[in-house]
Enzyme design. Structure first.
Site, short mmCIF file in Angstrom:
data_model
loop_
_atom_site.label_atom_id
_atom_site.label_comp_id
_atom_site.label_asym_id
_atom_site.label_seq_id
_atom_site.Cartn_x
_atom_site.Cartn_y
_atom_site.Cartn_z
N GLY A 17 38.61 45.63 27.45
CA GLY A 17 39.90 45.51 28.12
C GLY A 17 41.08 45.22 27.21
O GLY A 17 41.22 45.79 26.12
N ILE A 18 41.92 44.30 27.66
CA ILE A 18 43.14 43.96 26.93
C ILE A 18 42.81 43.42 25.54
O ILE A 18 43.45 43.80 24.56
CB ILE A 18 43.97 42.94 27.73
CG1 ILE A 18 44.51 43.57 29.02
CG2 ILE A 18 45.13 42.40 26.88
CD1 ILE A 18 45.17 42.58 29.96
N TYR A 161 41.68 31.48 40.72
CA TYR A 161 42.12 32.08 39.45
C TYR A 161 43.62 31.90 39.27
O TYR A 161 44.10 31.56 38.18
CB TYR A 161 41.75 33.56 39.45
CG TYR A 161 42.42 34.40 38.40
CD1 TYR A 161 41.88 34.49 37.12
CD2 TYR A 161 43.58 35.13 38.69
CE1 TYR A 161 42.50 35.28 36.15
CE2 TYR A 161 44.19 35.91 37.72
CZ TYR A 161 43.65 35.98 36.46
OH TYR A 161 44.26 36.76 35.50
#
Length: 251
Positions: A17-18, A161
């Site tokens: 991912g990032i 979250y």
């Protein structure tokens, strides 16, 4: 980015991912990047790809479980021994579990806090100490936050979250204030992306694959490389310019 060539960056959660996109982009700009994750094999593959592509920097894979402080401290000790220290710390690692406030599992909540809040704080502390002991006054600590750190989205799976990302917003601003009180030019930045096309949503929600696909179909998503570009934009700002918060959303 020329002034960062040859300098050392730590990227947490660099396997996918990032984090993976950021690590590769920094290597492309000539930085020595220590990429850490529990699944180090994926970072080793990325490192080989960077080398084959002829990027001027280097990616150093490091296996680290960020829920364990002793492993984080061992990683910083290894970076000190092998690379002298950290000049840029990118706290990218983050996770979510589909555990709602009304019936979620305590163990899952603790796991989210361990990674999203405590690991970020420990890495920040150790990175600052690394900079301080080497008289590095132009370092940079970047926290990969979220738009969930600024608004509560009506999506129950992400509510806990979201609380941890609000913490990241507060921690980044608190860090900026403490750095200023120390009369240092080390910078602190929060980068808050909107929806990004990564594995995150499928892991953090209780939706089935078709529902996740529906989310991406209904809302245009950013790509991981867009956040990597945001990181280099922030790092490229003149030394006297501090970008405290950067919100990145798709049009």
């Amino acid at each position: 980015m020329d002034r960062w060539r040859g300098r050392v960056a730590l990227v947490t959660g660099a396997s996918v991912g990032i984090g993976a996109a950021v690590a590769v982009e920094l290597v492309r700009h000539g930085m020595k990047v220590v990429g850490c994750a529990r699944d180090v094999a994926k970072i080793q593959k990325l490192a080989a790809e960077c080398q084959s592509a002829g990027h001027p920097g280097v990616l150093v894979p490091f296996k680290c479980d960020l829920t364990k402080e002793e492993e984080i401290l061992s990683m910083f000790a290894a970076i000190k021994e092998q690379q002298k220290g950290v000049d840029v710390c990118i706290n990218n690692a983050g996770l979510g579990h589909p555990e709602r406030l009304l019936n979620g599992k305590t163990g899952s909540w603790k796991n989210i806090i361990d990674v999203n809040v405590l690991a970020l704080s420990i890495c920040t502390r150790e990175a600052y100490q690394s900079m301080k002991e080497r008289n590095v006054d132009d370092g940079h600590i970047i926290n990969i936050n979220s738009i969930c750190g600024h608004q509560v989205i009506p999506f129950a799976d992400l509510h806990f979250y979201t609380a941890t990302k609000y913490a990241v917003t507060a921690l980044t601003e608190g860090l900026r204030q403490e750095l200023r009180a120390e009369n240092t030019h080390i910078r602190a930045t929060s980068i808050s992306p909107g929806l990004v096309a990564t594995e995150f949503i499928s892991r953090a929600s209780s939706n089935n694959p078709d529902q996740v696909a529906g989310i991406y179909a209904a809302y245009k998503a950013l790509q991981a490389k867009d956040i990597a570009s945001a990181v280099t934009y922030v790092l490229s700002a003149p030394p006297h310019v501090q970008i405290g918060e950067l919100v990145v959303e798709p049009i």
